[in-house]
Design a protein around this motif. Sequence first.
Motif, PDB file in Angstrom:
ATOM      1  N   TRP A   1     -10.313   3.183 -11.207  1.00 39.25           N
ATOM      2  CA  TRP A   1     -10.374   1.785 -10.800  1.00 39.25           C
ATOM      3  C   TRP A   1      -9.277   1.429  -9.794  1.00 39.25           C
ATOM      4  CZ3 TRP A   1      -6.204  -1.373 -11.503  1.00 39.25           C
ATOM      5  CH2 TRP A   1      -5.229  -0.936 -12.420  1.00 39.25           C
ATOM      6  N   GLN A   2      -8.164   2.185  -9.821  1.00 39.39           N
ATOM      7  CA  GLN A   2      -7.064   1.856  -8.921  1.00 39.39           C
ATOM      8  C   GLN A   2      -7.446   2.061  -7.460  1.00 39.39           C
ATOM      9  OE1 GLN A   2      -3.503   3.960 -10.102  1.00 39.39           O
ATOM     10  NE2 GLN A   2      -3.295   2.803 -12.016  1.00 39.39           N
ATOM     11  N   VAL A   3      -8.000   3.246  -7.133  1.00 35.46           N
ATOM     12  CA  VAL A   3      -8.365   3.487  -5.740  1.00 35.46           C
ATOM     13  C   VAL A   3      -9.572   2.632  -5.338  1.00 35.46           C
ATOM     14  CG1 VAL A   3      -9.996   5.433  -5.969  1.00 35.46           C
ATOM     15  CG2 VAL A   3      -8.449   5.326  -4.015  1.00 35.46           C
ATOM     16  N   LYS A   4     -10.474   2.366  -6.293  1.00 31.99           N
ATOM     17  CA  LYS A   4     -11.618   1.498  -5.987  1.00 31.99           C
ATOM     18  C   LYS A   4     -11.138   0.084  -5.667  1.00 31.99           C
ATOM     19  CE  LYS A   4     -15.155   4.003  -8.586  1.00 31.99           C
ATOM     20  NZ  LYS A   4     -14.378   5.258  -8.565  1.00 31.99           N
ATOM     21  N   THR A   5     -10.131  -0.387  -6.377  1.00 40.13           N
ATOM     22  CA  THR A   5      -9.552  -1.691  -6.064  1.00 40.13           C
ATOM     23  C   THR A   5      -9.019  -1.716  -4.638  1.00 40.13           C
ATOM     24  OG1 THR A   5      -8.947  -2.060  -8.386  1.00 40.13           O
ATOM     25  CG2 THR A   5      -7.774  -3.364  -6.717  1.00 40.13           C
ATOM     26  N   LEU A   6      -8.366  -0.625  -4.230  1.00 42.54           N
ATOM     27  CA  LEU A   6      -7.865  -0.548  -2.861  1.00 42.54           C
ATOM     28  C   LEU A   6      -9.011  -0.607  -1.861  1.00 42.54           C
ATOM     29  CD1 LEU A   6      -5.527  -0.151  -0.869  1.00 42.54           C
ATOM     30  CD2 LEU A   6      -5.817   2.326  -1.148  1.00 42.54           C
ATOM     31  N   TYR A   7     -10.114   0.094  -2.135  1.00 43.44           N
ATOM     32  CA  TYR A   7     -11.270   0.049  -1.229  1.00 43.44           C
ATOM     33  C   TYR A   7     -11.781  -1.387  -1.068  1.00 43.44           C
ATOM     34  CZ  TYR A   7     -11.575   5.123  -2.122  1.00 43.44           C
ATOM     35  OH  TYR A   7     -11.322   6.457  -2.237  1.00 43.44           O
ATOM     36  N   PHE A   8     -11.900  -2.093  -2.188  1.00 48.30           N
ATOM     37  CA  PHE A   8     -12.391  -3.477  -2.124  1.00 48.30           C
ATOM     38  C   PHE A   8     -11.406  -4.379  -1.377  1.00 48.30           C
ATOM     39  CE2 PHE A   8     -15.211  -2.304  -5.736  1.00 48.30           C
ATOM     40  CZ  PHE A   8     -16.393  -2.830  -5.242  1.00 48.30           C
ATOM     41  N   VAL A   9     -10.123  -4.202  -1.634  1.00 50.41           N
ATOM     42  CA  VAL A   9      -9.108  -5.028  -0.976  1.00 50.41           C
ATOM     43  C   VAL A   9      -9.130  -4.810   0.535  1.00 50.41           C
ATOM     44  CG1 VAL A   9      -6.611  -5.320  -0.681  1.00 50.41           C
ATOM     45  CG2 VAL A   9      -7.595  -5.271  -2.980  1.00 50.41           C
TER      46      VAL A   9
ATOM     47  N   ILE B   1       0.815  -1.214   0.000  1.00 50.48           N
ATOM     48  CA  ILE B   1       0.000   0.000   0.000  1.00 50.48           C
ATOM     49  C   ILE B   1       0.849   1.263   0.000  1.00 50.48           C
ATOM     50  CG2 ILE B   1      -1.676   1.350   1.332  1.00 50.48           C
ATOM     51  CD1 ILE B   1      -3.008  -1.312   2.103  1.00 50.48           C
ATOM     52  N   PRO B   2       1.844   1.428   0.903  1.00 50.94           N
ATOM     53  CA  PRO B   2       2.631   2.663   0.849  1.00 50.94           C
ATOM     54  C   PRO B   2       3.427   2.817  -0.438  1.00 50.94           C
ATOM     55  CG  PRO B   2       3.554   1.119   2.446  1.00 50.94           C
ATOM     56  CD  PRO B   2       2.230   0.575   2.034  1.00 50.94           C
ATOM     57  N   LEU B   3       3.913   1.725  -1.006  1.00 47.57           N
ATOM     58  CA  LEU B   3       4.692   1.823  -2.243  1.00 47.57           C
ATOM     59  C   LEU B   3       3.822   2.254  -3.414  1.00 47.57           C
ATOM     60  CD1 LEU B   3       6.884  -1.360  -1.755  1.00 47.57           C
ATOM     61  CD2 LEU B   3       7.699   1.001  -1.769  1.00 47.57           C
ATOM     62  N   PHE B   4       2.615   1.693  -3.515  1.00 48.22           N
ATOM     63  CA  PHE B   4       1.704   2.156  -4.559  1.00 48.22           C
ATOM     64  C   PHE B   4       1.246   3.582  -4.287  1.00 48.22           C
ATOM     65  CE2 PHE B   4       0.979  -2.373  -5.771  1.00 48.22           C
ATOM     66  CZ  PHE B   4       1.168  -2.231  -7.135  1.00 48.22           C
ATOM     67  N   ALA B   5       1.029   3.933  -3.025  1.00 49.31           N
ATOM     68  CA  ALA B   5       0.550   5.276  -2.691  1.00 49.31           C
ATOM     69  C   ALA B   5       1.565   6.346  -3.084  1.00 49.31           C
ATOM     70  CB  ALA B   5       0.238   5.373  -1.199  1.00 49.31           C
ATOM     71  N   VAL B   6       2.851   6.100  -2.841  1.00 49.33           N
ATOM     72  CA  VAL B   6       3.853   7.132  -3.133  1.00 49.33           C
ATOM     73  C   VAL B   6       4.169   7.222  -4.616  1.00 49.33           C
ATOM     74  CG1 VAL B   6       4.866   6.885  -0.846  1.00 49.33           C
ATOM     75  CG2 VAL B   6       5.888   5.646  -2.769  1.00 49.33           C
TER      76      VAL B   6
ATOM     77  N   PHE C   1     -17.524   3.239  -4.478  1.00 52.30           N
ATOM     78  CA  PHE C   1     -17.323   1.967  -5.154  1.00 52.30           C
ATOM     79  C   PHE C   1     -17.926   1.959  -6.556  1.00 52.30           C
ATOM     80  CE2 PHE C   1     -17.119   1.130  -0.640  1.00 52.30           C
ATOM     81  CZ  PHE C   1     -16.065   0.251  -0.523  1.00 52.30           C
ATOM     82  N   ARG C   2     -18.700   2.994  -6.886  1.00 49.21           N
ATOM     83  CA  ARG C   2     -19.392   3.007  -8.175  1.00 49.21           C
ATOM     84  C   ARG C   2     -19.012   4.195  -9.036  1.00 49.21           C
ATOM     85  NH1 ARG C   2     -25.694   1.752  -6.471  1.00 49.21           N
ATOM     86  NH2 ARG C   2     -25.332  -0.239  -5.434  1.00 49.21           N
TER      87      ARG C   2
END
Length: 518
Positions: A440-448, A428-433, A505-506
């Motif tokens: 879809w990227q941040v939505k994927t994080l929400y689902f994960v 998570i921190p590596l993708f965030a920085v 999410f939508r």
Amino acid sequence: MTAPVPATGELAGDAAVPAEDAGMDSPRSPLLAGFAGSMFMLVGSLGVGWLAPVSELRRMPLFIWMRAEALGVALSIILLAVGGMLLVRAWLRLGQKVRVWGPAARRVTLAAVVAWGLPMMFSIPLFSRDVYAYIGQGRLMLEGFNPYENGISALSNYFQLGADKMWTEAPVPYGQLFLWIEQFVVWVTNVQPEASVMLFRLVALVGVVLCIVYVPRLAELHGVNPHRALWLTAANPLFLTNFIASVHNDALMIGLALAGLYYCATRRVVVGIVLVTLSIAVKPITIIFLPFIGLMWAGKEAGWLRKFWFWGLTAALSLGMLVLMALVNGFGFGWINGLSAPGSLAIWYAPVGLIGMVVGSLARAFGLGYDVFSGLVFTAGKVLALGIIAWQIFRGDHDRLMRRLTLALAAVVVLAPIIQAWYVVWLIPLFAVTGIRNDWQVKTLYFVVSFFMIYAISDQLEVFPYLQTEDLGFALALARVAAALTGLLFGLYLIFWDPRTRTLFRKTGEPVVERPVI
């Protein structure tokens, strides 16, 4: 390093913002809701958190009622499940309160980390009992055993320590630095479990602080909004629960690694290599970072001869430190043999694990060996991961080095037959920085985040030794189903029915331009 660019919107993207713009609606509601969720988890942990059998807390009337009485256990499960999902909602709502990701958002994120993390500092360990294995390994050190050759079963009364039975014969998969930390903690506390847990939590807190300090700095280097990156990382419920409530040493590992990457990226490479090597000496998975650090050191215009020179120099410095530590503790590099010791063979939600289980089951149906065919799938996953790592090392733009490193580590995690929640927190921190776009990227994080919170709530409950029933297996299954249903229903509510969070999410977010990454 790119110039700051303003960003606006409910969940604005990865651009920097003017310092003078507060840009936030009142965060009071999500801050309080997250604090309430964390307090629920604290109270629930008294009933279903992991306690060492030798713990004096087991004799206290409150603990006896919450652990031995059906009503107390049921209350603990509900509080834990609702509390965990309240944290998820509070994190999502906090992000929605931000109109401009400026300094005000940073202050509120830090307030959330304190308010949500503080109750976890005093909870009974949740979702994992690895911290009790740390205590056992520290005892091995104090009593003169080589923890790379002996499991905790070498200790007298080892079962009273509270560690998972998988550690009874498993050698330690941790590096030299963490062995010393384990030894020091157990020596200071005289193997008292609650005091040891608290000291290990303070060690994890050092890693959390390092993440809080260096995630924004790394994000700025990549032209990514540092305040949003901090919210995505440090206020994230998976981050807080795995690093504080679960007391995983991964917090210190990733904190040291991020600090080291920052200094390498700002041309203080020797300092950076020292910090990353200390990270390796906690948990060796971050050895993957070294080839990318060598490329940073070589520079953008480096030819292959120069790259190989700096790869060698990076390896020599790091290996030299590790050899020196190995000579001091006298145990060598035994962690290499322990890397695959702990953990289950496969798990159903890991893609490679699921495919291996299906292939193995089909093979068994035809009278063939389950282990042979599932093992072939697992080996194929590891080979593919190695191929992706090699590709990221040898191919790609120099300006995307950090992203390439992130993808290499992601390959290790995603293509393993078992994926633990704390493995996801490494990423998570590596993708965030390096930039998580508002699509879809941040939505994927929400689902994960939602999935792993629900799974953790249902999977790690210490209830079966206490319920007075003839069928303890049924009691455990019933407790886990109750926890899973509570978490799942709350998660479905967030995704489909909650008028505030369902849009996350939508709804398609505002387009965000990908920033250059190094």
